[in-house]
Design a protein around this motif. Structure first.
Motif, mmCIF file in Angstrom:
data_model
loop_
_atom_site.group_PDB
_atom_site.id
_atom_site.type_symbol
_atom_site.label_atom_id
_atom_site.label_comp_id
_atom_site.label_asym_id
_atom_site.label_seq_id
_atom_site.Cartn_x
_atom_site.Cartn_y
_atom_site.Cartn_z
ATOM 1 N N VAL A 283 0.844 -1.195 0.000
ATOM 2 C CA VAL A 283 0.000 0.000 0.000
ATOM 3 C C VAL A 283 0.877 1.241 0.000
ATOM 4 C CG1 VAL A 283 -1.816 1.278 1.204
ATOM 5 C CG2 VAL A 283 -1.776 -1.216 1.317
ATOM 6 N N ALA A 284 0.532 2.234 -0.818
ATOM 7 C CA ALA A 284 1.235 3.522 -0.831
ATOM 8 C C ALA A 284 0.196 4.639 -0.716
ATOM 9 C CB ALA A 284 2.045 3.680 -2.118
ATOM 10 N N TYR A 410 3.151 -9.354 -7.447
ATOM 11 C CA TYR A 410 3.098 -8.158 -6.604
ATOM 12 C C TYR A 410 1.996 -7.207 -7.063
ATOM 13 C CZ TYR A 410 7.403 -9.724 -4.461
ATOM 14 O OH TYR A 410 8.314 -10.467 -3.747
ATOM 15 N N VAL A 411 1.224 -6.724 -6.095
ATOM 16 C CA VAL A 411 0.155 -5.760 -6.370
ATOM 17 C C VAL A 411 0.420 -4.504 -5.540
ATOM 18 C CG1 VAL A 411 -2.305 -5.269 -6.249
ATOM 19 C CG2 VAL A 411 -1.529 -7.576 -6.833
ATOM 20 N N LEU A 412 0.571 -3.379 -6.212
ATOM 21 C CA LEU A 412 0.794 -2.096 -5.540
ATOM 22 C C LEU A 412 -0.489 -1.276 -5.595
ATOM 23 C CD1 LEU A 412 2.467 0.245 -4.313
ATOM 24 C CD2 LEU A 412 3.239 0.797 -6.645
ATOM 25 N N LEU A 413 -1.032 -0.944 -4.428
ATOM 26 C CA LEU A 413 -2.208 -0.070 -4.328
ATOM 27 C C LEU A 413 -1.735 1.339 -3.984
ATOM 28 C CD1 LEU A 413 -5.254 0.597 -4.027
ATOM 29 C CD2 LEU A 413 -5.083 -0.172 -1.654
ATOM 30 N N ILE A 414 -1.949 2.288 -4.896
ATOM 31 C CA ILE A 414 -1.612 3.694 -4.661
ATOM 32 C C ILE A 414 -2.909 4.466 -4.457
ATOM 33 C CG2 ILE A 414 -0.515 5.771 -5.585
ATOM 34 C CD1 ILE A 414 1.247 3.996 -7.319
ATOM 35 N N ILE A 415 -3.022 5.148 -3.333
ATOM 36 C CA ILE A 415 -4.204 5.975 -3.076
ATOM 37 C C ILE A 415 -3.740 7.427 -3.084
ATOM 38 C CG2 ILE A 415 -6.225 6.292 -1.599
ATOM 39 C CD1 ILE A 415 -5.480 3.673 -0.209
ATOM 40 N N THR A 416 -4.316 8.233 -3.968
ATOM 41 C CA THR A 416 -3.800 9.585 -4.197
ATOM 42 C C THR A 416 -4.931 10.571 -4.434
ATOM 43 O OG1 THR A 416 -2.301 10.885 -5.606
ATOM 44 C CG2 THR A 416 -3.577 9.158 -6.683
ATOM 45 N N ASP A 417 -4.623 11.853 -4.232
ATOM 46 C CA ASP A 417 -5.663 12.877 -4.387
ATOM 47 C C ASP A 417 -5.465 13.738 -5.622
ATOM 48 O OD1 ASP A 417 -3.476 14.566 -3.563
ATOM 49 O OD2 ASP A 417 -4.950 16.059 -2.966
ATOM 50 N N GLY A 418 -4.361 13.544 -6.365
ATOM 51 C CA GLY A 418 -4.177 14.541 -7.413
ATOM 52 C C GLY A 418 -3.244 14.204 -8.536
ATOM 53 N N VAL A 419 -2.792 15.255 -9.180
ATOM 54 C CA VAL A 419 -2.022 15.166 -10.410
ATOM 55 C C VAL A 419 -0.591 14.729 -10.110
ATOM 56 C CG1 VAL A 419 -1.187 16.467 -12.404
ATOM 57 C CG2 VAL A 419 -3.446 16.969 -11.438
#
Length: 522
Positions: A283-284, A410-419
């Motif tokens: 998780v990132a 491998y699975v990378l989950l990136i949770i982000t708010d923007g550009v």
């Protein structure tokens, strides 16, 4: 007591006589499927591909949904003319819709209805046809196809050939798969592709399939051994393309080209999982300043009195599914874009538990706990750089590739708010990662412009690095969280994880890697 899924159903969609919204060309239609949850809110399930310049499209992409006999499952099929690359459909021309129930479609097997506009008036003469078929066979066939000396159909330049595979049904031929177009080439080689046997031949390996190439028709047999579910060795066959009209007119006519087909039956996603493949979940989390002060209720990192925010919802939703496929359930969790103690240097891959030697958290609960503890200890900053964390996980995926079996993915989950700030570096990192046992899921929180994320999701064409190098395969799945705010809790996970099984199976197939242990026959 929870409802039990009776079976999985595959829906095939086609349309006729759509409204033409384009000037100088025809509409470029796409179909979106929405379902109604128990609280009468509509949520998006999936979309087909866009069909260029066509008012009577046959969509190759199928909708696969669970069928519950005892539940009224409301469906809404919306048709849009797509003229841009944004995920938002509100800026695309609406061509009509149909509301019905899955029960109606299943009982009809093939349902044709007029399309209506949002005010319920007819959408011109437009109609939609939905065919339903129960999925009884989960096997997948892998194709590698090339052609030689095809007829040239263009006045200037060479033909732009593509393949369409049609399945024989009781009511005629039904589109099962469409390849990409190979531009300006009479000796094309198409990218390897996979077709579920259910879509290709209904699981009947003796049933013929039809393949038009450049308007030349050939008939192939599916050619898969019906006696076993075990992988078969690759089979090579060549077929002459015969143009009957040309054959009648031209003396000494031989053919209009030759098609070479290599066909394999492969291990499925479940074959790999049951054979011992582990899914490693990382998780990132985006800690950049654009999220807002976590103490403010307007911040995306603000934890409500109920103990939730969009970041936590995404972690719970996706993590709860993934953790079942990891035996030790120990997940590395990182943050990026924050100043971290004690030096307050900006970091783009810091462990949420501040322990670089052991960034692992025990299960999804451990990730959530680490996030809660970390949040008040860091200063939100910037910029929004993805490439460091993508490269970090890619290092481990590269090590896994040294093994001789399909033991790690491998699975990378990136949770982000923007550009994204480092778009060029991120593109290169993803192109490199496409050659590794790795997938990337991006969940966009908040109301930012996510056009860049759509660009990284290669559904509309292969992603390329700044230098022009193409990704080997599509490994990025992006969804904006706002689409799921009114949907059932499982809807987000269903959407972001929908492509993962195919990505896992296709990667190991590409590298001809077997599961660590031969899966037991079902």
């Amino acid at each position: 007591m929870a409802a039990q899924c009776v079976t999985k159903v595959e829906l095939t969609v086609s349309c006729d006589n759509l409204l033409d919204k384009d000037i100088g060309s025809k509409s470029d239609p796409l179909c979106v499927l929405l379902m109604s949850s128990s609280d009468s809110q509509w949520y998006e399930v999936e979309r087909t591909e866009k069909v260029q310049n066509c008012l009577s499209p046959k969509f190759a992409k199928k909708f696969v949904i669970d069928y519950y006999f005892e539940i009224v499952q409301k469906l809404k099929f919306g048709i849009y003319d797509i003229d841009n690359k944004t995920i938002d459909l509100s800026d695309d021309d609406f061509l009509g819709q149909l509301e019905c129930t899955l029960g109606q479609v299943v009982s009809s097997k093939k349902l044709t209805r007029p399309l209506v506009l949002k005010n319920k008036t007819p959408a011109g003469k437009g109609t939609i046809t939905i065919s339903a078929e129960e999925i009884k066979d989960n096997r997948v066939a892998n194709f590698e196809v090339e052609a030689r000396k095809l007829d040239n159909k263009d006045f200037f330049g060479k033909s732009d050939p593509y393949l369409e595979f049609y399945k024989q049904t009781q009511t005629g031929w039904q589109l099962a798969h469409r390849t990409e177009v190979v531009k300006n080439n009479l000796n094309p080689t198409w990218r390897p592709f996979r077709i579920p046997l259910q879509s290709l031949c209904g699981g009947d390996m003796d049933k013929p399939i039809k393949v038009p190439i450049n308007m030349i028709w050939i008939v192939l047999s599916a050619g898969i051994d019906p006696e076993t579910c075990a992988p078969l060795s690759c089979r090579q066959a060549e077929f002459e393309c015969i143009n009957s009209k040309k054959k009648q007119k031209k003396k000494g006519y031989k053919n209009s080209g030759v098609v070479s087909v290599k066909l394999c039956q492969e291990y499925t996603f479940l074959d790999y999982i049951m054979g011992g493949c582990q899914i490693n979940f990382t998780v990132a989390i985006d800690f950049t300043g654009s999220n807002g002060d976590p103490k403010s209720p307007q911040s995306l990192h603000y934890i409500s009195p109920q103990g939730v925010n969009e970041y936590l919802s995404a972690i719970w939703s996706v993590g709860n599914v993934i953790q079942d496929y990891d035996s030790d359930k120990m997940f590395p969790a990182f943050g990026f874009g924050a100043q971290i103690p004690p030096t307050w240097q900006v970091s783009h891959e810091f462990p949420l538990n501040f322990n670089p030697a052991n960034p692992f958290c025990a299960g999804v609960e451990g990730v959530v706990d680490a996030y809660r503890v970390c949040l008040p200890q860091v200063k939100l900053y910037g910029p929004t750089n993805f490439s460091p964390i993508v490269n970090h996980v890619a290092c481990f995926a590269k090590q896994a590739l040294q093994q001789t079996t399909a033991s790690q993915y491998y699975v990378l989950l990136i949770i982000t708010d923007g550009v994204i700030t480092d778009m060029d570096e991120t593109r290169s990192a993803i192109v490199n990662a496409s050659r590794l046992p790795m997938s990337i899921i991006i969940v966009g929180v908040g109301n930012a412009d996510f056009d860049a994320m759509e660009f990284l999701d290669g559904d509309d064409g292969r992603l390329r690095s700044q230098t022009g190098e193409a990704a080997m395969r599509d490994i990025v799945q992006f969804v904006p969280f706002r689409q799921f705010q009114n949907a059932p809790s499982q809807a987000l996970a269903q959407s972001v994880l929908a492509e993962l099984p195919q990505q896992v199976a296709s990667f190991f197939s590409l590298f001809k890697l077997k599961p660590p242990h031969e899966p037991s026959p079902s």
